[in-house]
Design a protein around this motif. Structure first.
Motif, PDB file in Angstrom:
ATOM      1  N   ILE A 137      53.493  37.333  38.961  1.00 53.15           N
ATOM      2  CA  ILE A 137      52.185  37.244  38.286  1.00 53.15           C
ATOM      3  C   ILE A 137      51.594  35.837  38.475  1.00 53.15           C
ATOM      4  O   ILE A 137      50.404  35.682  38.771  1.00 53.15           O
ATOM      5  CB  ILE A 137      52.331  37.582  36.778  1.00 53.15           C
ATOM      6  N   LEU A 169      50.155  35.477  41.948  1.00 56.11           N
ATOM      7  CA  LEU A 169      48.878  36.191  42.081  1.00 56.11           C
ATOM      8  C   LEU A 169      47.751  35.416  41.401  1.00 56.11           C
ATOM      9  O   LEU A 169      46.649  35.289  41.941  1.00 56.11           O
ATOM     10  CB  LEU A 169      48.988  37.591  41.465  1.00 56.11           C
ATOM     11  N   LYS A 170      48.025  34.888  40.208  1.00 63.67           N
ATOM     12  CA  LYS A 170      47.020  34.107  39.469  1.00 63.67           C
ATOM     13  C   LYS A 170      46.638  32.861  40.246  1.00 63.67           C
ATOM     14  O   LYS A 170      45.473  32.500  40.362  1.00 63.67           O
ATOM     15  CB  LYS A 170      47.591  33.705  38.097  1.00 63.67           C
ATOM     16  N   ASN A 190      44.441  33.746  43.195  1.00 69.24           N
ATOM     17  CA  ASN A 190      43.121  34.300  42.860  1.00 69.24           C
ATOM     18  C   ASN A 190      42.274  33.406  41.972  1.00 69.24           C
ATOM     19  O   ASN A 190      41.054  33.524  41.956  1.00 69.24           O
ATOM     20  CB  ASN A 190      43.286  35.677  42.192  1.00 69.24           C
ATOM     21  N   LYS A 196      45.272  40.375  47.012  1.00 64.54           N
ATOM     22  CA  LYS A 196      44.377  40.937  45.997  1.00 64.54           C
ATOM     23  C   LYS A 196      45.172  41.444  44.795  1.00 64.54           C
ATOM     24  O   LYS A 196      46.289  41.932  44.957  1.00 64.54           O
ATOM     25  CB  LYS A 196      43.565  42.079  46.603  1.00 64.54           C
ATOM     26  N   THR A 197      44.566  41.358  43.654  1.00 62.53           N
ATOM     27  CA  THR A 197      45.214  41.895  42.451  1.00 62.53           C
ATOM     28  C   THR A 197      44.953  43.404  42.385  1.00 62.53           C
ATOM     29  O   THR A 197      44.016  43.922  43.000  1.00 62.53           O
ATOM     30  CB  THR A 197      44.672  41.212  41.171  1.00 62.53           C
ATOM     31  N   GLY A 198      45.762  44.065  41.643  1.00 66.59           N
ATOM     32  CA  GLY A 198      45.599  45.509  41.456  1.00 66.59           C
ATOM     33  C   GLY A 198      46.230  46.348  42.544  1.00 66.59           C
ATOM     34  O   GLY A 198      45.997  47.555  42.608  1.00 66.59           O
TER      35      GLY A 198
END
Lengths: 126, 195
Positions: free
Chosen positions: B118, B121-122, B125, B137-139
């Motif tokens: 996490i 990803l943060k 992004n 990309k998230t999701g």
């Protein structure tokens, strides 16, 4: 005369290499050909083997018997081989198994990969 | 003549004879051993126990046929209910490694490594540090279909002559959506020390 006789005996001994009689070579594909006994052992006998394939993985059941009148410890592991006769997975850990006096028991091995098509059972007593 | 020959022979022997041809350095009392050997140094949890548990559980799970179509699995830490310190992460890592080699499952981040995923990803992004086209990309993370969890417990008994340790390792595969345990197995190990 004596010297000649000794020479002949010595040459004959050298030629035969003082070799002890070799055990018979097991027939390819037989149960005996799958077992590799490491070192001398008198009491543990490999009785029967069953080989099956379940969900793509090879499963081997081996019946062992202890012919001694006291408990025996046995070490064993399987080696899993591919179509060309070479290992398809890393070596297994040795396992310890107690066989009680005059006991018959089964050990089971499951191949770690569907690529395994053959196996060897390594047996050793302490 | 004889003295000269002897002298040459001695020099040749000194020059070549005592050379160490072994590719080792250091004390001869330190050796590398067989990592697959049965270890019975003490009767605490040891390398053979770890290897036997991982091997037994992996083979049982892979051969069970539950993991059809290489499902995504999340591995949870094994609970240590023994009185010993056991790094149970080693057990789950071995199981995961062997299952991966078998090719029957794919693995998402473990529960204890999820925070790192996490955070990464943060960072990609939200920090504005990275070229847009290379940012993950998230999701798009793949959710686990199954989770693996287990425990190890022990019963220890002592007398003046004996110490007996009985380990029981349990592992189960749970369907995340239904909550049903789809597979479960145990490995029991007994170790006895006679004084």
């Amino acid at each position: 005369m004596d010297f000649k006789f000794i020479t002949v005996v010595a040459i004959a001994l050298l030629a035969s290499g003082c070799a002890s009689p070799q055990p018979p070579v097991p027939a390819p594909g037989s149960a005996a050909s799958k077992v590799m006994v490491m070192g001398p052992q008198k009491y543990i006998v490999v009785e029967a083997m069953r080989v099956a394939r379940e969900n793509g993985f090879m499963i081997v059941d081996v019946q062992l018997s202890n012919s001694a009148e006291k408990n025996k410890t046995l070490y064993y592991r399987f080696a899993w081989l591919g179509a060309e006769g070479f290992p398809v997975a890393e070596e297994e850990v040795w396992k310890s198994q107690v066989l009680y006096a005059s006991q018959n028991r089964f050990i089971q091995g499951i191949a770690p990969t569907p690529k395994a098509v053959d196996f060897r059972l390594e047996l050793k007593t302490p | 003549m004889f003295a000269r020959f002897s002298c040459i022979a001695v020099i040749a022997l000194l020059a070549s004879g005592c050379a160490d041809t072994s590719p080792t350095l250091g004390s001869r009392y330190i050796t590398y051993g067989d990592t697959k050997a049965v270890e019975t140094v003490t009767n605490e949890f040891g390398s053979t126990d770890l290897q036997m548990i991982a091997e037994s559980m992996t083979r049982s799970l892979a051969q069970s046929g539950v993991l059809r179509g290489r499902p995504v699995v999340q591995v949870y830490d094994v609970k240590n209910k023994t009185s010993e310190y056991i790094d149970t992460r080693d057990i789950t890592n071995s199981i995961k490694t062997q299952l991966m080699k078998t090719g029957v499952a794919r693995f998402t981040s473990d529960n204890n490594a999820m925070q790192s995923q996490i955070d990464q990803l943060k960072l990609q992004n939200q920090s504005g540090l990275y070229k847009k086209s290379t940012v993950a990309k998230t999701g798009n993370m793949i959710a686990a279909k199954y989770r693996i969890e287990g425990s190890i417990s022990s019963i220890v008994k002592r007398s003046s002559d004996y110490k007996d340790v009985f380990y029981k390792f349990s592992l189960q595969l749970i369907d995340v959506e239904s909550g049903l345990a789809e597979w479960m197995d145990e490995k029991e190990i007994r170790k006895t020390t006679e004084r």
